[in-house]
Design an enzyme around this catalytic site. Structure first.
Site, PDB file in Angstrom:
ATOM      1  N   CYS A 131      -0.527   4.245   2.532  1.00 51.49           N
ATOM      2  CA  CYS A 131      -0.609   4.073   4.001  1.00 51.49           C
ATOM      3  C   CYS A 131      -0.380   2.601   4.341  1.00 51.49           C
ATOM      4  O   CYS A 131       0.736   2.119   4.216  1.00 51.49           O
ATOM      5  CB  CYS A 131      -1.941   4.589   4.537  1.00 51.49           C
ATOM      6  SG  CYS A 131      -3.384   3.954   3.659  1.00 51.49           S
ATOM      7  N   SER A 132      -1.437   1.901   4.743  1.00 50.45           N
ATOM      8  CA  SER A 132      -1.254   0.492   5.104  1.00 50.45           C
ATOM      9  C   SER A 132      -2.536  -0.301   4.879  1.00 50.45           C
ATOM     10  O   SER A 132      -2.894  -1.143   5.695  1.00 50.45           O
ATOM     11  CB  SER A 132      -0.807   0.363   6.569  1.00 50.45           C
ATOM     12  OG  SER A 132      -1.774   0.971   7.430  1.00 50.45           O
ATOM     13  N   CYS A 133      -3.244  -0.033   3.776  1.00 52.25           N
ATOM     14  CA  CYS A 133      -4.470  -0.760   3.473  1.00 52.25           C
ATOM     15  C   CYS A 133      -4.158  -2.249   3.339  1.00 52.25           C
ATOM     16  O   CYS A 133      -3.184  -2.631   2.691  1.00 52.25           O
ATOM     17  CB  CYS A 133      -5.091  -0.226   2.191  1.00 52.25           C
ATOM     18  SG  CYS A 133      -5.659   1.485   2.345  1.00 52.25           S
ATOM     19  N   CYS A 164       0.881  -1.169   0.000  1.00 51.94           N
ATOM     20  CA  CYS A 164       0.000   0.000   0.000  1.00 51.94           C
ATOM     21  C   CYS A 164       0.914   1.213   0.000  1.00 51.94           C
ATOM     22  O   CYS A 164       1.535   1.524   1.019  1.00 51.94           O
ATOM     23  CB  CYS A 164      -0.921   0.014   1.212  1.00 51.94           C
ATOM     24  SG  CYS A 164      -1.945   1.513   1.295  1.00 51.94           S
TER      25      CYS A 164
END
Length: 207
Positions: free
Chosen positions: A112-114, A109
């Site tokens: 961000c951190s999906c 991602c």
């Protein structure tokens, strides 16, 4: 390379410091009456035993032994996962990417951190770090090497950028020598990292 820092230069704090900060925040929330210790214990138990990569491993094992389920998984991952009772928040729209002899898929991602929580649980710390998010795109083979996996030069590496709208995860190749394995035995070979695509399942000789 250390187990907690597979991508060089991505660990801003020690695990001990992070744990201390978490404990301090928990104490503040409990003191202010915003959450109870029972609620914290319950959520910890859920993510340790009910939600996590063990669910993704079971889905992969089913796909390895059931060609029809595998096709449904590759066609509509969200619906196929629901067949096995897996789904919910952070997994509303999922796509499964199949690794083959000629293609290896890897998920990142970049913003961000999906991450598909229902299938993989909480994302590992390194998945959130800017160094991984940048290097996975610029130098995927270098990142894979740091995780201990070196694909053949003629294998195409495909990078998939997860987002809040669409979350990817990987269907790794079934290891050789597992023809007589049960689904449970196969699931034991599937790791979280292989579901992200930075590694491959454990081989039977190493299991």
């Amino acid at each position: 390379m250390t187990a907690h820092n597979p991508v060089q230069g991505t660990l801003p704090r020690s695990n001990e410091e992070i744990a201390a900060r978490v404990k301090a925040m928990e104490a503040i929330l409990v003191d202010k009456g915003l959450i109870s210790t029972d609620a914290i214990d319950h959520m910890s138990s859920v993510y340790e035993s009910e939600v996590g990569p063990q669910l993704g491993a079971k889905i992969v094992a089913r796909a390895w032994v059931d060609p029809e389920f595998k096709q449904r998984l590759l066609t509509d991952a969200t619906s196929a996962c629901r067949e096995m009772g897996v789904g919910g928040m952070q997994g509303e729209e999922m796509v499964v990417l199949e690794n083959t002899d000629t293609v290896h898929n890897m998920v990142v991602c970049t913003l961000c951190s999906c991450y598909p929580w229902p299938v993989l649980g909480l994302p590992p710390n390194w998945y959130k770090y800017p160094a991984y998010r940048a290097r996975a795109v610029r130098d995927p083979r270098g990142v894979l090497a740091e995780f201990g996996y070196t694909p053949d030069p003629d294998v195409e590496i495909r990078i998939w950028d997860s987002s809040a709208e669409l979350r990817y995860w990987v269907l790794p190749q079934r290891p050789a020598g597992t023809e007589n394995f049960t689904e449970e035995q196969l699931a034991d070979l599937v790791t979280r990292d292989s579901l992200i695509g930075v590694s491959v399942p454990t081989t039977p000789s190493k299991a």
